[in-house]
Scaffold this motif. Sequence first.
Motif, short mmCIF file in Angstrom:
data_model
loop_
_atom_site.label_atom_id
_atom_site.label_comp_id
_atom_site.label_asym_id
_atom_site.label_seq_id
_atom_site.Cartn_x
_atom_site.Cartn_y
_atom_site.Cartn_z
N HIS A 82 0.86 -1.31 -0.19
CA HIS A 82 -0.03 -0.08 0.23
C HIS A 82 0.62 1.45 0.31
CE1 HIS A 82 -3.84 -1.71 0.24
NE2 HIS A 82 -3.88 -1.74 0.90
N SER A 83 2.16 0.99 0.62
CA SER A 83 2.73 2.60 0.53
C SER A 83 3.29 2.69 -1.00
CB SER A 83 4.21 2.32 1.74
OG SER A 83 5.14 1.25 1.34
N VAL A 84 3.70 1.91 -1.35
CA VAL A 84 4.22 1.58 -2.96
C VAL A 84 2.93 2.79 -4.08
CG1 VAL A 84 4.36 0.24 -3.94
CG2 VAL A 84 5.94 1.45 -4.46
N ARG A 85 1.67 1.98 -3.41
CA ARG A 85 0.73 2.38 -4.08
C ARG A 85 0.23 3.96 -3.74
NH1 ARG A 85 -4.07 3.50 -3.07
NH2 ARG A 85 -3.83 2.25 -0.44
N ASP A 86 0.32 4.17 -2.46
CA ASP A 86 0.15 5.16 -2.44
C ASP A 86 1.25 6.36 -2.87
OD1 ASP A 86 -1.78 4.96 -0.98
OD2 ASP A 86 -0.55 5.13 1.46
#
Length: 359
Positions: A82-86
């Motif tokens: 999720h951190s890289v998606r954000d």
Amino acid sequence: MVTRGDEVLAAFAAALAALDELRLEHYEDSAVRSIVERLGSRLERFFKTAVFPDAAASDTFDTLINRLKSLGIAKTVRGQLHSVRDLYNDAKHDPAASVRLKRAVDAISAARGGVETLIANGIGATAAPIEKVISRLLWVSAYDVYVGGVTEVYVSLPLPEDIFATHLDLVWIDGLAWDSMKAELLATGCFHYGKEHFDPEVYARFGQEQDFLNAGVWDGDYRQLIQIISKYEDRPTAGRLIPNLRRDHMSIAVHSAIALAGVDVATAATAPLGLDELRAAILKRADEVYAMPDERSWVQATAAGLAELIVQLPFAAWSQLNGPFWNLWNPKPFTAAVSPADAKKIRYVIDDASRVVIV
């Protein structure tokens, strides 16, 4: 053998190497955004084609990461992804967001660990060989239908001037969706939009058509193109206005969509499927990902015909299937591995290079 997991890890390595080059010099925010966008797009496609090969076109990146919970993937791993998606969303959609070098390196490094976990656990088709990209140079043209509030989008194969073009596909979209579709096509780097990409005489001929909006050249993966435009199909409106111009009335569009779906299903299969099960899976995939409904008898028959050919192959050969390849215009000789009993009813052949050929 290079697997889909190997390919996406190579993309992570390339992104981190590019970011490392910025570490020793002054850098602009746009440089980091560009690296993040390329990786984010590649990672999202990895999720939709390898982690969850059964994903519908409407499934979001966020939804697919959350879906990992049902497969027993830990919250910490999902958080890394999720951190890289954000970060990807900020880089692509929010000019005011901070997309700094350290944040990008930290998020991408953590997400690489998350992807390694998915591969180690054998999630989806992450260990499957990478799919062969079917690249074609195609025209994509748009025409407004003002009375219906829709836009016709044609995918065409450029042919000699006396023929002009042969349409391969037609999608009706909401008129207001054209800008969104165009932006998504441009984001791939494979779409070249506007008259400057055409011979002046060719572009002038586009303009002779009533309500011509604009056109572009697609030079890339045919599967990716059809997946993108299919997401925007306004099926109810198209069916209400001119039912006989819906894409499931267009033979080449039907055969191409069913071939794409058949290859998807066969290459992702972990065990052999029976004829009826395979046919049903192809129809489901064609509807959900390639906007080809199974309401028409000829669509069902086309899927059945392809399934009949695939089940004749050894299961070990299913993962090697690729296509479609059109052998309709300027046909080339090829060697058939599996042919239909009735070539007039089934217009597919699987050749000795594992290609699904439309004849």
